[in-house]
Scaffold this active site. Structure first.
Site, PDB file in Angstrom:
ATOM      1  N   GLY A  61      -2.057 -15.302  -1.855  1.00 51.12           N
ATOM      2  CA  GLY A  61      -3.083 -15.631  -2.812  1.00 51.12           C
ATOM      3  C   GLY A  61      -3.983 -16.820  -2.190  1.00 51.12           C
ATOM      4  O   GLY A  61      -3.768 -17.419  -1.274  1.00 51.12           O
ATOM      5  N   TYR A 164       8.375  -0.053   0.657  1.00 48.36           N
ATOM      6  CA  TYR A 164       7.460  -0.603  -0.405  1.00 48.36           C
ATOM      7  C   TYR A 164       7.605   0.205  -1.928  1.00 48.36           C
ATOM      8  O   TYR A 164       7.849  -0.271  -2.867  1.00 48.36           O
ATOM      9  CB  TYR A 164       5.910  -0.582   0.078  1.00 48.36           C
ATOM     10  CG  TYR A 164       5.015  -1.063  -1.156  1.00 48.36           C
ATOM     11  CD1 TYR A 164       4.937  -1.923  -1.836  1.00 48.36           C
ATOM     12  CD2 TYR A 164       3.918   0.290  -1.207  1.00 48.36           C
ATOM     13  CE1 TYR A 164       4.247  -1.972  -2.873  1.00 48.36           C
ATOM     14  CE2 TYR A 164       3.056  -0.037  -2.394  1.00 48.36           C
ATOM     15  CZ  TYR A 164       3.116  -1.299  -3.218  1.00 48.36           C
ATOM     16  OH  TYR A 164       2.322  -1.405  -4.213  1.00 48.36           O
ATOM     17  N   HIS A 212      -7.135  -3.416   3.217  1.00 50.84           N
ATOM     18  CA  HIS A 212      -7.638  -2.136   2.392  1.00 50.84           C
ATOM     19  C   HIS A 212      -8.780  -1.853   2.783  1.00 50.84           C
ATOM     20  O   HIS A 212      -9.554  -2.480   3.597  1.00 50.84           O
ATOM     21  CB  HIS A 212      -7.687  -2.852   0.971  1.00 50.84           C
ATOM     22  CG  HIS A 212      -6.491  -3.036   0.039  1.00 50.84           C
ATOM     23  ND1 HIS A 212      -6.480  -3.855  -1.205  1.00 50.84           N
ATOM     24  CD2 HIS A 212      -5.241  -3.082   0.602  1.00 50.84           C
ATOM     25  CE1 HIS A 212      -5.256  -4.039  -1.301  1.00 50.84           C
ATOM     26  NE2 HIS A 212      -4.426  -3.636  -0.558  1.00 50.84           N
TER      27      HIS A 212
END
Length: 350
Positions: A61, A164, A212
């Protein structure tokens, strides 16, 4: 009056003064709130009048994203810190976003995924067990594995094909057991592909390194990378590339808000969150070309392990029970917000 001593450290822009403040009432504790989805949820909840407390170790983050609420830099492996937080703050509910999420990385290093996603989540659940009975879990469509039918509903068999996905399913099973044993309620939200950014461009998607698809394509459009790799072109899909269901990050945030309201009724549920429409990798690339007006070069690569050909979710249950409706249903709208943020981010970080 003397001000009591503070227990934890808060971010510089919300300066921590090494003093203890009086107990805060009815806060929402957002773990991983400096990350992509957590920061958008924090913004929405703050705008709705909630007090928020953010915990993040900043490994993924960004402290710049904590523009609302109070920030504590820390890690879920720190049991003493968790105990102090739950002692100091009157927390009403916990939202958990502090997971590792890269499928390929989880295959290469499963140990780190089980330690962070399972062991550390247990630390959190155990720390909150005595006083906090409401929990919202950031889960994933990866719990389903290779789908047997499309669109995927919540009663589809769970057979994850990556560490995951297995780590997320383990926590869902633990939540069910905790709910029965400890007078505890939870909502597990199984996301499909989160995308887009805050329409006001205050926050957005920012991963280092980026994994992504949409921001990778936008990196190529802006000149930060030479090309976009397409992993597999012989899947059983119309153009041979993987098909995914993309959901705008603010629509995800709104679902968390509605899930919080549901928990006030002392109910536990699992919901899919998706748009119900699928787009292939090639279709996403072409849409990005249209929106950016830039040429985007691609190269074809081998398939990656752990990638199902098609993942499209049914969100009928969320729409019926949560009364949730995606506002960004058009993929162009999703990519346009991502592009606006992406340009701003690169102007500020170059």
């Amino acid at each position: 009056l003397k001000v009591p001593q503070l227990l934890c450290e808060i971010s510089p822009h919300k300066k921590l003064y090494n003093i203890i403040t009086p107990r805060y009432n009815n806060m929402i504790f957002i773990v991983g709130g400096a990350g992509y989805i957590g920061s958008h949820v924090n913004k929405l909840l703050s705008n709705e009048g909630y007090k928020t407390l953010i915990l993040d170790n900043l490994s993924k983050g960004h402290e710049e994203f904590v523009k609302w609420g109070k920030f504590i830099k820390g890690d879920l492996k720190d049991k003493r810190l968790l105990a102090r937080i739950f002692k100091e703050y009157d927390i009403n509910a916990v939202m958990h976003f502090a997971a590792l999420t890269d499928v390929r990385e989880s295959i290469q290093d499963p140990g780190s995924y089980y330690k962070n996603n399972v062991k550390n989540t247990l630390n959190l659940l155990d720390a909150m067990r005595e006083n906090v009975k409401k929990f919202i879990f950031s889960s994933t469509c990866a719990v389903y594995g290779n789908p047997l039918e499309i669109p995927i509903t919540e009663d589809h068999p769970c057979n994850p094909i990556s560490p995951y996905g297995r780590s997320k399913l383990m926590i869902e099973n633990i939540l069910e057991d905790y709910s029965r044993a400890y007078d505890f309620n939870y909502v597990s939200l199984r996301y499909f592909n989160a995308a887009g950014a805050d329409p006001q461009t205050e926050i957005g998607e920012w991963h280092e390194p980026e994994t992504h698809l949409i921001p990778i394509i936008l990196d190529a459009a802006i000149g930060k990378r030479e090309n976009v790799q397409i992993f597999g072109t012989d899947y059983p899909t119309p153009d041979g590339t993987c098909i995914r269901d993309y959901i705008h990050v603010m629509d995800l945030a709104n679902a968390h808000y509605k899930a919080l309201r549901l928990l006030e009724e002392d109910k536990s549920e699992i919901f899919n969150l998706g748009n119900g429409n699928g787009f292939s990798v090639k279709e996403i690339i072409e849409t990005c070309k249209e929106i950016t007006g830039e040429k985007i070069h691609t190269i074809e690569s081998k398939k990656r392990p752990g990638d199902p050909p098609i993942l499209i979710g049914s969100s009928k249950k969320a729409k019926r029970i949560l009364r949730w409706r995606p506002e960004f249903a058009d993929i162009k709208d999703i990519i346009e917000t991502a592009w606006e943020w992406h340009q701003k981010l690169n102007r500020e970080t170059i």
